[in-house]
Scaffold this motif. Structure first.
Motif, PDB file in Angstrom:
ATOM      1  N   PHE A 164      -3.428   7.055   5.124  1.00 45.98           N
ATOM      2  CA  PHE A 164      -3.433   5.629   5.467  1.00 45.98           C
ATOM      3  C   PHE A 164      -4.828   5.041   5.343  1.00 45.98           C
ATOM      4  N   PHE A 165      -5.841   5.748   5.837  1.00 45.58           N
ATOM      5  CA  PHE A 165      -7.198   5.196   5.838  1.00 45.58           C
ATOM      6  C   PHE A 165      -7.912   5.422   4.496  1.00 45.58           C
ATOM      7  N   VAL A 166      -7.719   6.591   3.881  1.00 40.83           N
ATOM      8  CA  VAL A 166      -8.444   6.900   2.648  1.00 40.83           C
ATOM      9  C   VAL A 166      -7.955   6.039   1.483  1.00 40.83           C
ATOM     10  N   GLU A 167      -6.637   5.834   1.381  1.00 41.07           N
ATOM     11  CA  GLU A 167      -6.070   5.107   0.246  1.00 41.07           C
ATOM     12  C   GLU A 167      -5.566   3.726   0.627  1.00 41.07           C
ATOM     13  N   ARG A 168      -6.068   3.181   1.709  1.00 42.19           N
ATOM     14  CA  ARG A 168      -5.652   1.836   2.118  1.00 42.19           C
ATOM     15  C   ARG A 168      -6.151   0.807   1.107  1.00 42.19           C
ATOM     16  N   GLY A 169      -5.229  -0.007   0.607  1.00 44.63           N
ATOM     17  CA  GLY A 169      -5.556  -1.004  -0.392  1.00 44.63           C
ATOM     18  C   GLY A 169      -5.643  -0.467  -1.807  1.00 44.63           C
ATOM     19  N   LYS A 170      -5.475   0.845  -1.998  1.00 45.15           N
ATOM     20  CA  LYS A 170      -5.566   1.456  -3.328  1.00 45.15           C
ATOM     21  C   LYS A 170      -4.215   1.930  -3.840  1.00 45.15           C
ATOM     22  N   ARG A 171      -3.198   1.924  -2.973  1.00 48.83           N
ATOM     23  CA  ARG A 171      -1.889   2.455  -3.371  1.00 48.83           C
ATOM     24  C   ARG A 171      -1.181   1.497  -4.310  1.00 48.83           C
ATOM     25  N   PRO A 172      -0.698   1.991  -5.456  1.00 44.65           N
ATOM     26  CA  PRO A 172       0.088   1.146  -6.362  1.00 44.65           C
ATOM     27  C   PRO A 172       1.474   0.905  -5.783  1.00 44.65           C
ATOM     28  N   PRO A 173       2.203  -0.078  -6.269  1.00 43.58           N
ATOM     29  CA  PRO A 173       3.548  -0.345  -5.744  1.00 43.58           C
ATOM     30  C   PRO A 173       4.496   0.825  -6.008  1.00 43.58           C
ATOM     31  N   MET A 174       5.354   1.094  -5.027  1.00 41.98           N
ATOM     32  CA  MET A 174       6.321   2.188  -5.136  1.00 41.98           C
ATOM     33  C   MET A 174       7.541   1.724  -5.936  1.00 41.98           C
ATOM     34  N   THR A 175       7.966   2.546  -6.873  1.00 43.79           N
ATOM     35  CA  THR A 175       9.162   2.259  -7.661  1.00 43.79           C
ATOM     36  C   THR A 175      10.234   3.286  -7.353  1.00 43.79           C
ATOM     37  N   MET A 176      11.465   3.014  -7.754  1.00 44.07           N
ATOM     38  CA  MET A 176      12.568   3.936  -7.508  1.00 44.07           C
ATOM     39  C   MET A 176      12.357   5.251  -8.258  1.00 44.07           C
ATOM     40  N   THR A 177      11.762   5.160  -9.454  1.00 45.32           N
ATOM     41  CA  THR A 177      11.503   6.382 -10.231  1.00 45.32           C
ATOM     42  C   THR A 177      10.517   7.281  -9.507  1.00 45.32           C
ATOM     43  N   VAL A 178       9.417   6.699  -9.024  1.00 45.45           N
ATOM     44  CA  VAL A 178       8.415   7.490  -8.293  1.00 45.45           C
ATOM     45  C   VAL A 178       9.000   8.037  -6.999  1.00 45.45           C
ATOM     46  N   LEU A 179       9.798   7.221  -6.306  1.00 44.91           N
ATOM     47  CA  LEU A 179      10.416   7.668  -5.056  1.00 44.91           C
ATOM     48  C   LEU A 179      11.342   8.865  -5.299  1.00 44.91           C
ATOM     49  N   PHE A 180      12.069   8.833  -6.404  1.00 46.06           N
ATOM     50  CA  PHE A 180      12.941   9.964  -6.744  1.00 46.06           C
ATOM     51  C   PHE A 180      12.109  11.193  -7.087  1.00 46.06           C
ATOM     52  N   GLN A 181      10.985  11.007  -7.771  1.00 45.91           N
ATOM     53  CA  GLN A 181      10.103  12.127  -8.080  1.00 45.91           C
ATOM     54  C   GLN A 181       9.497  12.726  -6.810  1.00 45.91           C
ATOM     55  N   VAL A 182       9.155  11.869  -5.852  1.00 46.27           N
ATOM     56  CA  VAL A 182       8.645  12.362  -4.566  1.00 46.27           C
ATOM     57  C   VAL A 182       9.721  13.167  -3.836  1.00 46.27           C
ATOM     58  N   PHE A 183      10.958  12.695  -3.904  1.00 44.04           N
ATOM     59  CA  PHE A 183      12.070  13.410  -3.277  1.00 44.04           C
ATOM     60  C   PHE A 183      12.255  14.791  -3.910  1.00 44.04           C
ATOM     61  N   LEU A 184      12.217  14.858  -5.248  1.00 42.46           N
ATOM     62  CA  LEU A 184      12.330  16.147  -5.922  1.00 42.46           C
ATOM     63  C   LEU A 184      11.161  17.060  -5.569  1.00 42.46           C
ATOM     64  N   SER A 185       9.969  16.471  -5.444  1.00 49.14           N
ATOM     65  CA  SER A 185       8.794  17.248  -5.067  1.00 49.14           C
ATOM     66  C   SER A 185       8.952  17.845  -3.670  1.00 49.14           C
ATOM     67  N   SER A 186       9.534  17.062  -2.756  1.00 50.89           N
ATOM     68  CA  SER A 186       9.740  17.571  -1.401  1.00 50.89           C
ATOM     69  C   SER A 186      10.761  18.699  -1.380  1.00 50.89           C
ATOM     70  N   ILE A 187      11.793  18.591  -2.227  1.00 52.66           N
ATOM     71  CA  ILE A 187      12.822  19.633  -2.281  1.00 52.66           C
ATOM     72  C   ILE A 187      12.254  20.936  -2.847  1.00 52.66           C
ATOM     73  N   PHE A 188      11.624  20.844  -4.029  1.00 50.70           N
ATOM     74  CA  PHE A 188      11.143  22.052  -4.708  1.00 50.70           C
ATOM     75  C   PHE A 188       9.801  22.531  -4.151  1.00 50.70           C
ATOM     76  N   GLY A 189       8.848  21.603  -3.980  1.00 50.25           N
ATOM     77  CA  GLY A 189       7.493  21.999  -3.627  1.00 50.25           C
ATOM     78  C   GLY A 189       7.287  22.390  -2.186  1.00 50.25           C
ATOM     79  N   LEU A 190       8.119  21.891  -1.278  1.00 47.32           N
ATOM     80  CA  LEU A 190       7.918  22.181   0.138  1.00 47.32           C
ATOM     81  C   LEU A 190       9.121  22.897   0.752  1.00 47.32           C
TER      82      LEU A 190
END
Length: 343
Positions: free
Chosen positions: A35-61
């Protein structure tokens, strides 16, 4: 992490519970950092990126850590650490399949990567399937009460159990899949701390639900004895939180190849600590398999470095030619100037 987690699970802590607590502590640590390190630097979230994050959580964690810690419970820290060194080789194979990497078998670097992959897999199979005699290196002089208590509640190291090593190999595979997904997601969403925090929030929900289904009794979720709390907080804060930040910092300055070169050192450290703190015996199969894995890993890394040199060589030659052209142009200007003065 390997030592603490093994001690915690040997006291009776269920690996599904350990994984759930690790996600919780990791998210609580990394969320404010992101929240503090990337505040104001985060690009807008899209459905494609959100799905990739979901897959990352399933496989990577979720899948990665469940298979790893269940495998660790049914093997030893040395075996789990050694088999984790297969990650670069597995990642290389998947990267070739998904066209993120080229095999280049007609070059020396490409052959080195292929041979390193095969040698690493052979080492993993030898370590998993071959036991062999005990290496006579004596008993450690350190005597800790915690490992003794843990050993009393343990069901045994499961060294000869093929299930443990197999699950650790599957864990390396899921982690390699995570690398492939991250390579695509990083281009579209260059905010690693925020994406990691979002990924941890998803995996926290997934692992907690899965843990509650597998272990429904509330008393099993107690962080007592204290080694359970230490292992969970250490794995979450230090390994998933600080460790990721430190590796990102090093990669930005020296590149991923420099960081990954130190991976085999982990095997040596874990083997020494397991012998000293857990009184784990070292077997000939473990030693030979570990040596092959390290040789295979360095072969892959050396091949990759040779390919980088081959790619950069034409650029260096072009820069040299450009430098020579500039010097020739200066000399021509100087000659023209002398001619004008003479005229």
């Amino acid at each position: 992490m390997n030592i603490f987690s093994k001690l915690a699970m040997d006291t009776g802590m269920n690996p599904y519970i350990h994984v759930a607590y690790r996600q919780i502590f990791a998210f609580l640590f990394l969320a404010p950092v992101a929240f503090f390190v990337e505040r104001g630097k985060r690009p807008p979230m899209t459905m494609t990126v959100l799905f990739q994050v979901f897959l990352s959580s399933i496989f990577g964690l979720t899948m990665n850590q469940i298979t790893y810690f269940v495998g660790l419970k049914n093997s030893t820290p040395t075996i789990a650490c050694a088999l984790s060194n297969l990650l670069p080789a597995i990642t290389f194979v998947l990267a070739v399949i998904f066209k993120q990497e080229k095999a280049r078998l007609k070059t020396l670097g490409g052959v080195a990567k292929l041979m390193g992959t095969l040698v690493g897999v052979a080492g993993a199979m030898l370590l998993s399937l071959y036991h062999g005699p005990v290496i006579p290196i004596g008993e450690p002089g350190i005597h800790l009460r915690v490992p003794d208590n843990a050993a009393n509640g343990s069901n045994g190291p499961g060294h000869a159990n093929i299930v443990g090593p197999l699950l650790v190999i599957i864990s390396a595979l899921t982690w390699a899949i995570w690398f492939i997904i991250q390579a695509k997601m990083g281009d579209a969403y260059p905010a690693p701390y925020s994406s990691s925090a979002l990924m941890l929030s998803m995996s926290t929900i997934q692992c907690t639900i899965f843990g509650a289904i597998m272990v429904p009794h509330a008393r099993e979720w107690a962080l007592y004895p204290g080694i359970r709390a230490v292992a969970s907080v250490y794995g979450g804060v230090v390994c998933s939180g600080i460790g990721v930040c430190m590796m990102s910092w090093c990669i930005q300055r020296k590149g991923p190849l420099f960081v990954s070169v130190f991976s085999p050192l982990l095997l040596v450290i874990v083997a020494a600590l397991s012998w000293a703190l857990l009184r784990e015996k070292l077997y000939l199969g473990t030693l030979l398999g570990s040596v092959l894995i390290v040789i295979g890993l360095y072969s892959v890394l050396w091949g990759k470095s040779k390919e980088i040199e081959e790619v950069q060589q034409p650029l260096k030659e072009l820069q040299q030619v450009t430098k020579e052209d500039i010097e020739m142009h200066k000399e021509l200007q100087e000659v023209t100037k002398d001619d004008m003065e003479m005229h």
